[in-house]
Every structure is written in C-alpha cells, then in structure tokens.
Motif scaffolding. Structure first.
Motif, PDB file in Angstrom:
ATOM      1  N   ILE A  79      97.534   2.836  -6.196  1.00  0.00           N
ATOM      2  CA  ILE A  79      98.601   3.716  -5.714  1.00  0.00           C
ATOM      3  C   ILE A  79      98.382   4.094  -4.246  1.00  0.00           C
ATOM      4  N   TRP A  80      97.178   4.562  -3.913  1.00  0.00           N
ATOM      5  CA  TRP A  80      96.934   5.079  -2.566  1.00  0.00           C
ATOM      6  C   TRP A  80      95.862   4.311  -1.804  1.00  0.00           C
ATOM      7  N   GLY A  81      95.050   3.527  -2.484  1.00  0.00           N
ATOM      8  CA  GLY A  81      93.882   2.934  -1.857  1.00  0.00           C
ATOM      9  C   GLY A  81      94.160   1.643  -1.116  1.00  0.00           C
ATOM     10  N   PRO A  82      93.106   0.989  -0.665  1.00  0.00           N
ATOM     11  CA  PRO A  82      93.256  -0.285   0.053  1.00  0.00           C
ATOM     12  C   PRO A  82      93.867  -1.385  -0.803  1.00  0.00           C
ATOM     13  N   GLY A  83      93.748  -1.298  -2.136  1.00  0.00           N
ATOM     14  CA  GLY A  83      94.309  -2.314  -3.002  1.00  0.00           C
ATOM     15  C   GLY A  83      95.747  -2.084  -3.391  1.00  0.00           C
ATOM     16  N   SER A  84      96.424  -1.138  -2.777  1.00  0.00           N
ATOM     17  CA  SER A  84      97.813  -0.845  -3.119  1.00  0.00           C
ATOM     18  C   SER A  84      98.749  -1.929  -2.594  1.00  0.00           C
ATOM     19  N   PRO A  85      99.779  -2.320  -3.365  1.00  0.00           N
ATOM     20  CA  PRO A  85     100.788  -3.259  -2.831  1.00  0.00           C
ATOM     21  C   PRO A  85     101.488  -2.715  -1.592  1.00  0.00           C
ATOM     22  N   TRP A  86     101.619  -1.395  -1.531  1.00  0.00           N
ATOM     23  CA  TRP A  86     102.176  -0.775  -0.332  1.00  0.00           C
ATOM     24  C   TRP A  86     101.020  -0.569   0.647  1.00  0.00           C
ATOM     25  N   THR A  87     100.787  -1.581   1.443  1.00  0.00           N
ATOM     26  CA  THR A  87      99.604  -1.628   2.304  1.00  0.00           C
ATOM     27  C   THR A  87      99.684  -0.584   3.413  1.00  0.00           C
ATOM     28  N   PRO A  88      98.543  -0.259   4.021  1.00  0.00           N
ATOM     29  CA  PRO A  88      98.575   0.669   5.158  1.00  0.00           C
ATOM     30  C   PRO A  88      99.458   0.188   6.304  1.00  0.00           C
ATOM     31  N   ALA A  89      99.544  -1.132   6.499  1.00  0.00           N
ATOM     32  CA  ALA A  89     100.416  -1.652   7.564  1.00  0.00           C
ATOM     33  C   ALA A  89     101.881  -1.341   7.267  1.00  0.00           C
ATOM     34  N   LEU A  90     102.296  -1.520   6.005  1.00  0.00           N
ATOM     35  CA  LEU A  90     103.668  -1.175   5.632  1.00  0.00           C
ATOM     36  C   LEU A  90     103.908   0.329   5.750  1.00  0.00           C
ATOM     37  N   ALA A  91     102.898   1.113   5.385  1.00  0.00           N
ATOM     38  CA  ALA A  91     103.044   2.559   5.517  1.00  0.00           C
ATOM     39  C   ALA A  91     103.200   2.974   6.972  1.00  0.00           C
ATOM     40  N   GLN A  92     102.469   2.334   7.870  1.00  0.00           N
ATOM     41  CA  GLN A  92     102.589   2.656   9.288  1.00  0.00           C
ATOM     42  C   GLN A  92     103.972   2.293   9.817  1.00  0.00           C
ATOM     43  N   ALA A 149     103.067  10.767   1.527  1.00  0.00           N
ATOM     44  CA  ALA A 149     103.529   9.823   2.534  1.00  0.00           C
ATOM     45  C   ALA A 149     102.881   8.450   2.385  1.00  0.00           C
ATOM     46  N   ARG A 150     101.638   8.417   1.896  1.00  0.00           N
ATOM     47  CA  ARG A 150     100.943   7.138   1.764  1.00  0.00           C
ATOM     48  C   ARG A 150     101.589   6.236   0.730  1.00  0.00           C
ATOM     49  N   ALA A 151     102.099   6.800  -0.359  1.00  0.00           N
ATOM     50  CA  ALA A 151     102.691   5.988  -1.432  1.00  0.00           C
ATOM     51  C   ALA A 151     104.006   6.613  -1.864  1.00  0.00           C
ATOM     52  N   ILE A 152     104.942   6.688  -0.935  1.00  0.00           N
ATOM     53  CA  ILE A 152     106.193   7.392  -1.195  1.00  0.00           C
ATOM     54  C   ILE A 152     107.050   6.673  -2.236  1.00  0.00           C
ATOM     55  N   PHE A 153     106.831   5.349  -2.410  1.00  0.00           N
ATOM     56  CA  PHE A 153     107.611   4.583  -3.383  1.00  0.00           C
ATOM     57  C   PHE A 153     106.828   4.308  -4.675  1.00  0.00           C
ATOM     58  N   MET A 154     105.646   4.866  -4.796  1.00  0.00           N
ATOM     59  CA  MET A 154     104.800   4.536  -5.933  1.00  0.00           C
ATOM     60  C   MET A 154     104.755   5.633  -6.988  1.00  0.00           C
ATOM     61  N   THR A 155     105.303   6.806  -6.727  1.00  0.00           N
ATOM     62  CA  THR A 155     105.268   7.907  -7.680  1.00  0.00           C
ATOM     63  C   THR A 155     106.644   8.095  -8.298  1.00  0.00           C
ATOM     64  N   ASP A 156     106.727   9.002  -9.283  1.00  0.00           N
ATOM     65  CA  ASP A 156     107.970   9.187 -10.031  1.00  0.00           C
ATOM     66  C   ASP A 156     108.914  10.207  -9.405  1.00  0.00           C
ATOM     67  N   GLY A 157     108.608  10.729  -8.241  1.00  0.00           N
ATOM     68  CA  GLY A 157     109.477  11.697  -7.586  1.00  0.00           C
ATOM     69  C   GLY A 157     109.187  13.135  -7.947  1.00  0.00           C
ATOM     70  N   GLY A 158     108.300  13.373  -8.916  1.00  0.00           N
ATOM     71  CA  GLY A 158     107.988  14.744  -9.284  1.00  0.00           C
ATOM     72  C   GLY A 158     107.206  15.490  -8.241  1.00  0.00           C
TER      73      GLY A 158
END
Length: 384
Positions: A79-92, A149-158
């Motif tokens: 979800i938040w770590g280096p192994g997330s599909p939403w990479t730090p480059a995409l987050a930046q 902000a790191r995983a804005i698309f990875m959580t359920d919105g709660g």
C-alpha cells in the motif's frame, strides 16, 4: 363677565409631549447588529467550548488510525512501501498536479519506510493517550497527510474524513480532559497543594491573558469548523441522494447490498435484501436523516437523530465492510453531544459498575486525604 370668569379658572389644556422615552427604549437596527456582534465575540473569546467533545475526537481518531495502521501492517509494503504498484515516481507526478506531499517519498529505502511506519504507529498511540498533545496533534496531522497522499488510490476513502479532522484538531485544545497531560497537571497540583504560580508583573500577566484569549479563539473556531464540516458532509450527501432515481424509488439499498466488492458476508447481505419493505424504509430514512441533520442541531431532536445515525453507520460497517469510514463518522457525530453529557459519564459508569458488582470503590480510597482531586476542581487550570 361670566365668560371671562370661566375662562380664568379653566385649567390649561395639556401640551402634547413627544414620546422621547419610548424612542429611547426601543433599540435601533444598528444597536441590534452591534449586540449580535458582541454576542458572537463573547462566544468566541469568553470560554473554550466543547472541551470534552474535542478530547473524544482526539481519542476516537487516534484510536481509529492506530487500528487502521495495525490492520494493514501485513500489507504495508503493497500500500505505502517501495513494493506498492503506485510507485514513488507516480506519487511525485501526482504531487506536482495536486500540491500534496508526503514524507514517505523522501527515500526509496525499505529501512526508511519501516522507521516511518513505526513512528506513525507510535504517534497515533501517543496522540490517542494525550501525551504532549500540542506537539503530537501536529505530528499526527503530518502522519495522516503523508500516508493519505502516498497511496491516495489504494484505500477505501474512509480516511478522507480522518485527514480533515486531523488538520482541524491541530487548532483545538484536545488535551484538556481524559489525557496524560491533564493527569500530569492534576498530580502536580495535588503535590504542590495549591494552583500553579502565576507570572509576576503586569506585562507578563497581560501576555498570559492575551495568550489564553488567543488559545480560546483558535479552539472555538476549530470546533465550529468541525461542526460545519460534518453538517456540510451530511447535507451534501442527502441532496445528492435526492437527485437519484433509485433513492426516490426506494431501491438504492437493494443495489448496494448486491455489490460483490462490498459484501464481507454475502449470506448476511442476501438475508437483509430479502426484506424489501424494510430496505425501502431504511433508504428513505437515510435521505431524511442526512438532509435534516443540519437543521436539528439546536434542539432536542438531534439526540434521536444521532442515535439513528449511529445505527446507520453500524449497518454500513457490518454490511458493507467499511469500518474505518463508519468509525470516522460516528466519532464526528460525537462532537455534537454537550460537555455535560461527557462530564457525567464517569459518574454514571461508576454507578453502573457498583450496581452490577463489577467494581466497588474502597471507602478509604474514596474519602482519603491523599486522593487525586477531581478534574473539574475550581481554581485548577487545565493546560494542554
């Protein structure tokens, strides 16, 4: 002559007087406006409002985010770590468009991420307990913003509401009650035997008074913003539902219960879906409660509305598998309960415990001279 005598003795006609007294007692529109502004100013600067409610918000959201981090501990890397599909480059790249930022993107190291995660857990726990809440409230807001902000698309919105409330709680004096800070001040006062010494000198006293007034104003504004945020959330949700044809037909909850993504217990969802009349009534009640919520806050009708909303959010948590969202809404609703309710809770709990025999207070402990004074003891200042 007779006419002259009569005219001489006749009393003089009263001279009509201007109703000056009536004009002076009826306030003008300008005076009414000035009085209202003065009343608002007194409300903001007179005393801090909803101190117990602010403490409940601190405990609730700190506990919720702590449970959220612990629940997602096995999946933290995805979800938040280096192994997330939403990479730090995409987050930046997203940060460049939205203006967000996160401390998790400062490094791609796994060790750095693990340290950040451990600090986030510790911050949530200490914020919930109320240890150094002035600093911890700011750190808690940084943690929530960074993880959101790191995983804005990875959580359920709660966590959206938790994010807003974390920022608002920075403004409030949420450590005045039910916190380690309040306990430390009570113990210090009990050992000293008197209230803490005030600063000497007229200038120092004026600075203290100005700081106290500023703290009160900022806290009250923060609580008013929290109340307005919850009202806006309920009102907009209800108005959006009114525009939907399925909510008007009473079939919206039927479709919700049949979404496979939100079926933690499919058998339970299908069982509830079989009661079509109750489902339609629940749908209409949901819209009615959300639209009416901002209009019932200044009367006693808000208490049954809050109870019904508690049942609604509990149903969402169980039937749709959204505990974080439901918990965030329940904690937000708790901000509308008066402080006298929270102040009476410990006494009611003690009475209930004594009646059930779970806990009985020893007479020496209840009446001893060395007992800790009550939290609301007059003359003892409560600091955050």
């Amino acid at each position: 002559m007779g006419n002259e005598r009569n005219s001489a003795v006749a009393p003089a006609a009263p001279v009509p007087q201007r109703p000056t007294a009536q004009l002076s007692t009826s306030p003008s529109a300008a005076q009414k406006l000035v009085d209202r502004i003065a009343a608002v100013g007194e409300l903001l600067t007179g005393r801090p409002v909803s101190l117990y409610a602010a403490s409940v918000l601190r405990i609730g959201y700190g506990l919720l985010y702590l449970a959220f981090l612990l629940r997602e501990f096995p999946h933290r890397d995805e979800i938040w770590g280096p192994g997330s599909p939403w990479t730090p480059a995409l987050a930046q790249q997203l940060f460049a468009q939205t203006g967000w930022n996160s401390i998790l993107t400062l490094s791609d190291s796994r060790a750095y991420f693990e340290v950040c995660y451990a600090l986030a857990v510790a911050t949530s726990a200490l914020f919930m307990l109320g240890w150094r809440t002035r600093v911890l409230s700011l750190l808690f807001a940084v943690v929530v913003i960074s993880f959101h902000a790191r995983a804005i698309f990875m959580t359920d919105g709660g966590d959206n509401l938790v994010l807003l409330m974390a920022m608002y709680l920075v403004l409030t004096a949420c450590g005045r009650h039910w916190s380690l800070d309040a306990r430390r001040i009570r113990l210090k006062t009990a050992r000293a035997g008197t209230s803490p010494q005030q600063a000497k000198g007229e200038t120092a006293q004026q600075l203290r008074d100005a700081l106290a007034t500023l703290t009160t104003v900022v806290h009250n504004c923060g609580m008013f913003v929290i109340a307005a945020q919850v009202c806006f959330l309920y009102g907009s949700a209800g108005l959006y539902k009114v525009q939907g044809a399925s909510w008007g037909a009473g079939t919206a909850l039927h479709y919700v219960l049949n979404i496979q993504l939100f079926q933690p217990w499919p058998a339970l969802s299908h069982f509830v879906d079989e009661h079509t009349i109750l489902i339609a009534i629940a749908g209409y009640m949901t819209v009615l409660l959300q639209v009416a919520f901002p209009f019932v806050l200044f009367g006693r009708l808000k208490y049954p509305v809050l109870v019904l909303l508690l049942g609604m959010h509990t149903g969402i948590a169980v039937l749709m598998g959204l505990p974080l969202f439901s918990g965030a809404m329940i904690v937000a609703d708790a901000a509308f309960l008066p402080d006298r309710f929270y102040a009476a809770l410990p006494r009611l709990c003690r009475r209930a415990a004594q009646r059930t025999g779970v806990r009985r207070m020893a007479p020496s402990r209840a009446t001893g001279a060395g007992s800790v004074p009550a939290q609301g003891r007059p003359g003892v200042p409560s600091l955050k």
